[in-house]
Design a protein around this motif. Sequence first.
Motif, PDB file in Angstrom:
ATOM      1  N   ILE A   1       3.920 -16.981   5.420  1.00 56.92           N
ATOM      2  CA  ILE A   1       3.995 -15.577   5.044  1.00 56.92           C
ATOM      3  C   ILE A   1       5.433 -15.050   5.114  1.00 56.92           C
TER       4      ILE A   1
ATOM      5  N   LYS B   1      -0.414 -18.667  -5.155  1.00 54.26           N
ATOM      6  CA  LYS B   1      -1.376 -17.561  -5.062  1.00 54.26           C
ATOM      7  C   LYS B   1      -0.937 -16.369  -5.910  1.00 54.26           C
TER       8      LYS B   1
ATOM      9  N   VAL C   1      -2.572  -9.648  -0.708  1.00 56.44           N
ATOM     10  CA  VAL C   1      -1.263 -10.307  -0.644  1.00 56.44           C
ATOM     11  C   VAL C   1      -0.381  -9.510   0.310  1.00 56.44           C
TER      12      VAL C   1
ATOM     13  N   PHE D   1       2.062 -19.273  -1.167  1.00 50.91           N
ATOM     14  CA  PHE D   1       2.035 -17.950  -1.787  1.00 50.91           C
ATOM     15  C   PHE D   1       2.641 -17.942  -3.183  1.00 50.91           C
TER      16      PHE D   1
END
Length: 303
Positions: A102, A228, A241, A225
């Motif tokens: 993240i 994604k 998100v 990510f």
Amino acid sequence: MVITADAIKVVIVIARCGSFAAASQELHKVPSALSYTLHKLEDALGVSLFERQGKQLVLTEAGYHFIKRGELILGELGSLEDSTRLIAMGVEPAIRLSFNNILSLAPLTPLLRECESLFPQTEIQLAIDVHDGVWDALLAKRADIAVGAPNQVIANSEIGAEPMGMVEWVFAVSPRHPVAQLPQPLTERTLRRYPAICIRDTSVQLKPKEAWLLRGQKALQVPDFHSKLALQAEGVGIGFVPRHFGQPLIDDGRLQVMTVESPKQPTPLFLAWQRQHTRPCFSWWLRQLRDPALQQGLLGPLG
């Protein structure tokens, strides 16, 4: 052992000088000693490393191979000597860092350069982990420092931890996705009909978790990510998100923020480490990672 470091050096110098006489001056040994070393090595190997062309000693094909590999071996031996001395002085052979996926790793570039300059003998091992996989890496001792370990500190006397920030989440879909045209707030019953783009938890010992997946909802598992965000921007699936990753796509219209009945709460992140480690490179990294400015940068746009 047939091949010694001294024998490798003798062959390399003879090859460079072209004769025993010239090599003896560089190595400060009598020519007969060099001749004895070479012939003993050739007899043991069962090959000729040189052949005579007039007064010159010229490498054979086997000789070329020998000095090419020999130079690499001598370099490794020198590095081994240096690293062994440094480790005896307390410098660790490797530092292992686990980062939550993240986080943006862009701010690490200058730190990696500085670490290489300060601790040239310490190997840097960076790993990207997902969800509780960050804690898992620390508990399983796959990492010395965990950056962005989520949710809550795991009770363990061997682990130190301190807060490093919060991650805000937004529910975002492509403007072309059917959900984008529905009335808000969106219900779980409605959202359950569409695939959720999920990133698989990297935990090995701890029980893996899903960041957001409704009961009965189809999951499309992706590794990171980048994947994604790209798939959600193309309308392949839906999901929450991190705002700091999604904002650039929201600003340029590729993602659209929607309100939902059950919003995802902010996630606290922690900097955590193995308490027993006190060596120089470890301590240096821990100091850098405690810098509030760096922590803010790690919670910046996806690099």
